[in-house]
Design an enzyme around this catalytic site. Structure first.
Site, short mmCIF file in Angstrom:
data_model
loop_
_atom_site.label_atom_id
_atom_site.label_comp_id
_atom_site.label_asym_id
_atom_site.label_seq_id
_atom_site.Cartn_x
_atom_site.Cartn_y
_atom_site.Cartn_z
N ARG A 238 0.92 -1.08 0.04
CA ARG A 238 -0.09 0.10 0.13
C ARG A 238 0.87 1.33 0.07
O ARG A 238 1.68 1.41 1.07
CB ARG A 238 -0.83 0.03 1.06
CG ARG A 238 -2.32 1.04 1.05
CD ARG A 238 -2.78 0.99 2.58
NE ARG A 238 -1.99 1.70 3.37
CZ ARG A 238 -2.05 1.61 4.42
NH1 ARG A 238 -2.91 0.82 5.22
NH2 ARG A 238 -1.42 2.43 5.36
N HIS A 242 -4.19 4.33 4.56
CA HIS A 242 -5.55 3.43 4.35
C HIS A 242 -6.79 3.94 3.72
O HIS A 242 -7.16 3.35 2.79
CB HIS A 242 -5.95 2.76 5.66
CG HIS A 242 -6.98 1.91 5.68
ND1 HIS A 242 -7.17 0.88 4.96
CD2 HIS A 242 -8.14 2.39 6.28
CE1 HIS A 242 -8.36 0.30 5.27
NE2 HIS A 242 -9.16 1.15 5.80
N TYR A 251 2.63 4.77 11.62
CA TYR A 251 3.05 3.21 11.58
C TYR A 251 3.72 2.71 10.78
O TYR A 251 4.38 1.69 10.79
CB TYR A 251 1.69 2.64 12.09
CG TYR A 251 0.73 2.69 10.91
CD1 TYR A 251 0.63 1.74 9.91
CD2 TYR A 251 -0.31 3.54 11.11
CE1 TYR A 251 -0.34 1.75 9.03
CE2 TYR A 251 -1.29 3.55 10.00
CZ TYR A 251 -1.23 2.80 9.09
OH TYR A 251 -2.28 2.84 8.14
C1 TPP Z 1 -16.32 -6.69 9.30
C2 TPP Z 1 -15.29 -5.51 9.44
N1 TPP Z 1 -14.58 -5.44 10.47
C3 TPP Z 1 -13.65 -4.43 10.41
C4 TPP Z 1 -13.80 -3.40 9.56
C5 TPP Z 1 -12.72 -2.19 9.94
N2 TPP Z 1 -12.03 -2.11 8.70
C6 TPP Z 1 -12.00 -1.45 7.55
S1 TPP Z 1 -10.67 -1.53 6.41
C7 TPP Z 1 -10.03 -2.73 7.51
C8 TPP Z 1 -8.70 -3.07 7.03
C9 TPP Z 1 -8.78 -4.11 5.92
O1 TPP Z 1 -7.72 -4.57 5.40
P1 TPP Z 1 -7.42 -5.48 3.82
O2 TPP Z 1 -8.52 -6.65 3.93
O3 TPP Z 1 -6.14 -5.87 4.09
O4 TPP Z 1 -7.82 -4.36 2.96
P2 TPP Z 1 -7.06 -3.21 2.56
O5 TPP Z 1 -7.54 -1.80 3.09
O6 TPP Z 1 -5.51 -3.31 2.96
O7 TPP Z 1 -6.97 -2.88 0.98
C10 TPP Z 1 -10.89 -2.94 8.65
C11 TPP Z 1 -10.39 -3.50 9.76
C12 TPP Z 1 -14.59 -3.45 8.44
N3 TPP Z 1 -15.02 -2.62 7.77
N4 TPP Z 1 -15.55 -4.66 8.35
#
Ligand code: TPP
Ligand code: MG
Length: 343
Positions: A238, A242, A251
């Site tokens: 990334r 985020h 971080y």
């Molecule tokens: C069920 C659920 N739990 C927690 C969240 C909060 N949340 C939003 S994005 C995220 C991280 C997701 O990471 P990843 O799947 O690696 O995708 P990236 O953002 O890196 O593309 C989290 C924990 C959420 N949206 N849905």
């Protein structure tokens, strides 16, 4: 069964179109970020670093028969499925309910914020297509973080048992907000998890758009030939925050980011095409002008799209449920009582 949608060999036009889509993806995503900063759009997640994964995977699919279920970061890279994808994405980020609508013949689902819930949807859709003997395959994107959700394991298990035409595209970009992959799993890789589902697991360099294309084309062929699902782990990094609500400098180790920037998928592919004599400054300018024009037109159209209070009921199901019909009627009555006639 069906012939593969894309030949295994990409011709020069494919390659230049792919780079144009990658440049566009970053531009559209950046525009969305700026709109949020101007108070014209809601929270959104930049695509920076994922362009090769999204564009490479999309190029291996057939937009006339195949379906894509994105997480929330991929839509600006799915232009191969048509400009409507971009329009829906901007509708979504400005908070218009029509951003969750999939007008025919668009085969890209809306962004999914609720982690991993799109994976069982993908398997269900692939199962339905299999039962109805429809042509085409389903590709679902999800992140390294989403792979820790129960939905991932349930959907992976079911897909393996049923042998349905689905491609699991795990985008390992190093982070789930501030959680690094080292805290996400103790497995050797995300691709290793495919083994427990009884499907092949393939790990590719997600900063190499052509490697992603090849892995996806092979998975598509398997799925279309009735040989079942495949899981692909595309390893990238990334390159930005985020979302619009994040400060990664708190971080992300600077040296890690620096190493990742040296492997920026857009820069890598641009250099590759330049070395093959397929890209030059003139093409770069044309790609940038195309992206700017498309973004300008799309944003203007989206911002001019009226929104009515009842729209929130109109893009949820193809056939509304009795409860939604009742709630909609009650809202219309209420609005009439308070003198609103715009519904
Ligand atoms: C069920 C659920 N739990 C927690 C969240 C909060 N949340 C939003 S994005 C995220 C991280 C997701 O990471 P990843 O799947 O690696 O995708 P990236 O953002 O890196 O593309 C989290 C924990 C959420 N949206 N849905
Ligand atoms: Mg991630």
């Amino acid at each position: 069964m069906t012939a593969p949608a894309a030949s295994d060999r990409l011709d020069d036009d494919d390659l230049t179109e792919m780079l144009t889509e990658m440049i566009g993806a970053r531009f559209f995503s950046n525009r969305a970020f700026n709109l949020q900063r101007q108070g014209r759009a809601g929270t959104n997640a930049p695509i920076d670093g994922n362009e090769g994964v999204v564009v490479g995977a999309a190029r291996a699919l057939d937009p006339a028969t195949d379906w894509v279920l994105p997480q929330y970061r991929e839509p600006p890279g799915l232009l191969r499925f048509g400009e409507e994808v971009l329009r829906r994405y901007f509708l979504y980020i400005v908070g218009h309910p029509a951003g969750s609508h999939m007008p025919e013949p668009l085969r890209v689902w809306p962004p999914q914020i609720s982690l991993a819930t799109q994976i069982p949807h993908a398997v269900g859709q692939a199962w339905g297509m299999h039962v109805q003997q429809q042509e085409g395959v389903v590709l679902v994107f999800f992140g390294d973080g989403a792979s820790s959700e129960g939905d991932f394991y349930e959907a992976g298990n079911l897909a393996g048992v049923l042998g349905v035409p689905v491609i699991f595209m795990c985008v390992n970009n190093g982070w789930a907000i501030s959680t690094p992959v080292s805290r996400q799993t103790a497995a050797g890789s995300f691709a290793d998890k495919a083994r427990a589902f009884g499907m092949p697991g393939v790990r590719v360099d997600g900063t190499d758009v052509m490697a992603v294309y090849e892995a996806t084309a092979a998975a598509r062929r398997r799925a279309a030939d009735g040989e079942g699902p495949t899981m692909i782990e595309a390893v990238t990094y990334r390159l930005g925050p985020h979302t619009t609500a994040d400060d990664p400098t708190r971080y992300v180790p600077p040296d890690e980011l620096e190493a990742a920037l040296a492997r920026d998928p857009v820069v890598r592919f641009r250099e590759e095409l330049r070395s093959r004599g397929l890209w030059d400054d003139d093409r770069e300018e044309r790609a940038a002008a195309w992206a700017r024009d498309l973004a300008d037109r799309t944003v203007a159209e989206v911002e001019a799209t009226p929104v009515a209070p009842t729209d929130m009921f109109d893009h949820v199901f193809a056939e509304p449920t009795p409860a939604l019909v009742e709630q909609r009627e009650s809202l219309v009555e209420h609005l009439a009582r308070v003198g609103r006639s715009d519904v």
